[in-house]
Write a protein that holds these residues in place. Structure first.
Motif, PDB file in Angstrom:
ATOM      1  N   LEU A 133      89.018  35.072  98.220  1.00 48.43           N
ATOM      2  CA  LEU A 133      89.847  34.516  97.156  1.00 48.43           C
ATOM      3  C   LEU A 133      89.741  35.414  95.936  1.00 48.43           C
ATOM      4  CD1 LEU A 133      91.437  32.336  95.551  1.00 48.43           C
ATOM      5  CD2 LEU A 133      89.224  31.201  95.155  1.00 48.43           C
ATOM      6  N   VAL A 134      90.884  35.784  95.378  1.00 48.11           N
ATOM      7  CA  VAL A 134      90.917  36.524  94.117  1.00 48.11           C
ATOM      8  C   VAL A 134      91.615  35.654  93.080  1.00 48.11           C
ATOM      9  CG1 VAL A 134      91.634  38.621  92.914  1.00 48.11           C
ATOM     10  CG2 VAL A 134      90.994  38.733  95.342  1.00 48.11           C
ATOM     11  N   ASN A 135      90.831  35.061  92.195  1.00 48.55           N
ATOM     12  CA  ASN A 135      91.373  34.264  91.094  1.00 48.55           C
ATOM     13  C   ASN A 135      91.735  35.213  89.956  1.00 48.55           C
ATOM     14  OD1 ASN A 135      91.442  31.402  91.643  1.00 48.55           O
ATOM     15  ND2 ASN A 135      89.202  31.449  91.758  1.00 48.55           N
ATOM     16  N   ASN A 136      92.987  35.643  89.947  1.00 46.82           N
ATOM     17  CA  ASN A 136      93.416  36.647  88.984  1.00 46.82           C
ATOM     18  C   ASN A 136      94.374  36.100  87.929  1.00 46.82           C
ATOM     19  OD1 ASN A 136      94.240  39.508  88.052  1.00 46.82           O
ATOM     20  ND2 ASN A 136      96.168  38.640  88.786  1.00 46.82           N
TER      21      ASN A 136
ATOM     22  N   VAL B 113      84.559  35.602  96.827  1.00 48.30           N
ATOM     23  CA  VAL B 113      85.420  35.186  95.732  1.00 48.30           C
ATOM     24  C   VAL B 113      85.268  36.186  94.598  1.00 48.30           C
ATOM     25  CG1 VAL B 113      85.953  33.403  94.017  1.00 48.30           C
ATOM     26  CG2 VAL B 113      85.190  32.742  96.318  1.00 48.30           C
ATOM     27  N   VAL B 114      86.390  36.680  94.117  1.00 39.00           N
ATOM     28  CA  VAL B 114      86.420  37.520  92.912  1.00 39.00           C
ATOM     29  C   VAL B 114      87.144  36.736  91.832  1.00 39.00           C
ATOM     30  CG1 VAL B 114      87.222  39.662  91.848  1.00 39.00           C
ATOM     31  CG2 VAL B 114      86.431  39.663  94.233  1.00 39.00           C
ATOM     32  N   ASN B 115      86.441  36.401  90.760  1.00 45.72           N
ATOM     33  CA  ASN B 115      87.048  35.734  89.622  1.00 45.72           C
ATOM     34  C   ASN B 115      87.263  36.760  88.517  1.00 45.72           C
ATOM     35  OD1 ASN B 115      87.140  33.148  90.770  1.00 45.72           O
ATOM     36  ND2 ASN B 115      85.037  32.705  90.175  1.00 45.72           N
ATOM     37  N   VAL B 116      88.527  37.012  88.204  1.00 44.86           N
ATOM     38  CA  VAL B 116      88.842  38.045  87.225  1.00 44.86           C
ATOM     39  C   VAL B 116      88.613  37.491  85.819  1.00 44.86           C
ATOM     40  CG1 VAL B 116      90.591  39.615  86.341  1.00 44.86           C
ATOM     41  CG2 VAL B 116      90.493  39.117  88.788  1.00 44.86           C
TER      42      VAL B 116
ATOM     43  N   MET C 271      81.734  37.088  92.627  1.00 44.27           N
ATOM     44  CA  MET C 271      81.622  38.149  91.637  1.00 44.27           C
ATOM     45  C   MET C 271      82.633  37.935  90.515  1.00 44.27           C
ATOM     46  SD  MET C 271      82.015  42.286  92.151  1.00 44.27           S
ATOM     47  CE  MET C 271      83.821  42.285  92.080  1.00 44.27           C
ATOM     48  N   ALA C 272      82.181  38.099  89.289  1.00 48.53           N
ATOM     49  CA  ALA C 272      83.068  38.105  88.127  1.00 48.53           C
ATOM     50  C   ALA C 272      83.458  39.542  87.834  1.00 48.53           C
ATOM     51  CB  ALA C 272      82.370  37.483  86.920  1.00 48.53           C
ATOM     52  N   LEU C 273      84.750  39.785  87.749  1.00 54.05           N
ATOM     53  CA  LEU C 273      85.278  41.116  87.468  1.00 54.05           C
ATOM     54  C   LEU C 273      85.698  41.172  86.008  1.00 54.05           C
ATOM     55  CD1 LEU C 273      86.423  43.919  88.204  1.00 54.05           C
ATOM     56  CD2 LEU C 273      88.472  42.740  89.060  1.00 54.05           C
ATOM     57  N   CYS C 274      85.162  42.128  85.262  1.00 50.90           N
ATOM     58  CA  CYS C 274      85.403  42.216  83.817  1.00 50.90           C
ATOM     59  C   CYS C 274      86.009  43.562  83.457  1.00 50.90           C
ATOM     60  CB  CYS C 274      84.104  42.003  83.053  1.00 50.90           C
ATOM     61  SG  CYS C 274      83.418  40.345  83.232  1.00 50.90           S
TER      62      CYS C 274
END
Length: 257
Positions: free
Chosen positions: A83-86, A133-136, A174-177
């Motif tokens: 899942l990419v929450n972008n 899961v990647v949460n942008v 992972m939180a992507l910043c």
């Protein structure tokens, strides 16, 4: 064949995730508000990479939209592996210059939707013993700058806390910043970009490649690009009052998408 679901998939970082994951052979579920744009994107990715691409038109600032995507993520017959929450947006204006309705829409999308969709995805992932899961979020999470920065700080804290609680389950969060990325984000919000130095802009495709490498390494926080890693290190040395005044020069929005 694994499946990835991407919110806010039709532009910017979301579109870059879709291109990269399709090229890597993942089937996709694309989520955004514009159904016609979704269908066009799906056809292009299917024709180019021969992967299956489903679309789901949903407004994640509304309960109905969140419910629809959560139901898809929870479907045992069609498992989602990544899942990419972008999906996200910015607001032009300082605190009290922006309507309360818009502030609440932002919190709904950046916080409630991320919480509900992450939870919907992670429960079946944990049962299968694998998934990601990647949460942008944004580098704005580390800068005192209004509701946008506060909501992205929540994304970082929530993601890292959940990752710790799920350690050993086979599910990675992972939180992507990112920093500034050339996308439609700023123009949609009516924000200036001519005052942002050229060296601060990142390429969405390179950003996504680094993010996926960090996810594979098991990192819970990804700050792509050495320039922004250095900047984030510097924020720890600068008084927060001064940091807030400096960030004001970049406008309401300091970060990605």
């Amino acid at each position: 064949m694994t499946t990835a679901l991407i919110t806010g998939s039709t532009a910017g970082i979301g579109a870059a995730f879709a291109r990269r994951l399709a090229a890597d052979g993942h089937d996709l579920v694309l989520v955004a508000r514009d159904a016609e744009r979704l269908r066009k994107q799906a056809a292009e990715l299917h024709d180019r990479h021969r992967v299956e691409v489903d679309v789901l038109a949903a407004d994640l600032t509304q309960d109905e939209g969140i419910d629809a995507v959560a139901e898809r993520l929870s479907d045992p017959g069609r498992p989602v592996d990544l899942l990419v929450n972008n999906a996200g947006f910015g607001l032009k204006g300082r605190y009290l210059e922006v309507s309360m309705a818009d502030e609440l829409r932002m919190l709904k999308l950046h916080c409630e939707a991320v919480l509900r969709l992450t939870s919907a995805a992670v429960e079946p992932m944990r049962e299968r013993g694998r998934g990601g899961v990647v949460n942008v979020a944004s580098v704005a999470a580390f800068v005192p700058r209004g509701t946008y920065g506060a909501s992205k700080a929540w994304v970082v804290q929530f993601t890292q806390g959940a990752a710790r609680d799920l350690a050993g389950s086979g599910v990675r969060l992972m939180a992507l910043c990112p920093g500034f990325v050339r996308t439609e984000f700023h123009s949609r919000a009516g924000m200036r970009t001519d005052n942002i130095p050229g060296w601060m802009w990142l390429d969405a495709d390179k950003l996504v490649a680094e993010a996926l490498r960090d996810l594979a390494k098991g990192k819970t926080l990804s700050v792509p690009d050495p320039r922004y890693k250095a900047l984030m290190g510097a924020t720890k040395l600068v008084p927060r009052g001064l940091l807030g005044r400096v960030s004001s020069g970049a406008g309401r929005k300091y970060g990605p998408q």
